[in-house]
Design an enzyme around this catalytic site. Structure first.
Site, short mmCIF file in Angstrom:
data_model
loop_
_atom_site.label_atom_id
_atom_site.label_comp_id
_atom_site.label_asym_id
_atom_site.label_seq_id
_atom_site.Cartn_x
_atom_site.Cartn_y
_atom_site.Cartn_z
CG HIS A 48 28.33 41.36 19.68
ND1 HIS A 48 27.51 40.35 19.23
CD2 HIS A 48 28.41 42.26 18.68
CE1 HIS A 48 27.11 40.64 18.00
NE2 HIS A 48 27.64 41.80 17.65
CG HIS B 277 29.59 46.78 18.09
ND1 HIS B 277 30.38 46.33 17.06
CD2 HIS B 277 28.43 46.07 18.00
CE1 HIS B 277 29.73 45.39 16.37
NE2 HIS B 277 28.54 45.23 16.92
P1 5GP Z 1 27.19 42.59 14.73
O1 5GP Z 1 27.08 42.97 13.29
O2 5GP Z 1 26.61 41.21 14.98
O3 5GP Z 1 26.66 43.62 15.67
O4 5GP Z 1 28.73 42.53 15.06
C1 5GP Z 1 29.54 41.41 14.87
C2 5GP Z 1 30.95 41.89 14.81
O5 5GP Z 1 31.82 40.77 14.91
C3 5GP Z 1 31.30 42.59 13.49
O6 5GP Z 1 31.68 43.93 13.76
C4 5GP Z 1 32.44 41.76 12.93
O7 5GP Z 1 33.44 42.54 12.31
C5 5GP Z 1 32.96 41.02 14.15
N1 5GP Z 1 33.57 39.75 13.87
C6 5GP Z 1 33.03 38.75 13.11
N2 5GP Z 1 33.86 37.70 13.08
C7 5GP Z 1 34.95 38.03 13.83
C8 5GP Z 1 36.14 37.33 14.18
O8 5GP Z 1 36.39 36.19 13.78
N3 5GP Z 1 37.02 37.99 15.00
C9 5GP Z 1 36.77 39.25 15.47
N4 5GP Z 1 37.70 39.78 16.27
N5 5GP Z 1 35.64 39.92 15.16
C10 5GP Z 1 34.74 39.33 14.36
#
Ligand code: 5GP
Length: 132
Positions: free
Chosen positions: A118, A120
């Site tokens: 993903h 951001h």
């Molecule tokens: P990472 O830390 O893997 O780069 O980012 C994962 C992102 O997914 C985090 O910013 C977290 O807040 C978001 N996230 C996790 N679970 C959910 C969810 O159920 N719904 C949404 N909209 N975002 C989520």
């Protein structure tokens, strides 16, 4: 106490790289999300824990082994480019005309907590450098 993003990342190191993630449920509309962009290949929705006034996640609808950027292979070049292009479209749509931050966290040290690649897109405030 709410789990910090770092704690979530450390707890999320995947045992099985093929295991589904929460993003599959979002793609399949099994759990709600605020979708801001969708086409046949890409979905973009608001992060549940925003790190700025605007915080959007851009993901491929089909993961195809792309649990993270470090798993990228030649066949992923098109979708990787598309994710970045959609990041730009979404930033424009969100009127982030003064700039924004685009981030891909990878693996434990990158603080990745969801193993479905993903992008951001974070904006609406002044960012700092270096990042934490
Ligand atoms: P990472 O830390 O893997 O780069 O980012 C994962 C992102 O997914 C985090 O910013 C977290 O807040 C978001 N996230 C996790 N679970 C959910 C969810 O159920 N719904 C949404 N909209 N975002 C989520």
């Amino acid at each position: 106490m709410a789990q910090s993003e770092k704690e979530a990342a450390l707890a999320a190191i995947p045992v099985d790289g093929d295991a589904p993630t929460i993003f599959d449920k979002i793609i399949n509309k099994e759990i709600p999300s605020t979708i801001v962009y969708e086409d046949d290949k890409v979905l973009a929705f608001r992060d549940i824990s925003p790190q700025g006034p605007t915080h959007i996640l851009v993901i491929p609808k089909v993961r195809d082994g792309l649990t993270g950027l470090s798993k990228a292979e030649e066949r992923h070049v098109e979708i990787l480019g598309r994710l970045l292009y959609v990041a730009k479209l979404v930033a424009k749509q969100e009127k982030l005309d003064d700039g924004y931050r685009v981030v891909i966290n990878d693996g434990k040290n990158g603080c990745q907590s969801v193993y479905h690649i993903h992008v951001h897109v974070i904006g609406g405030r002044q960012m700092n450098w270096p990042p934490g």
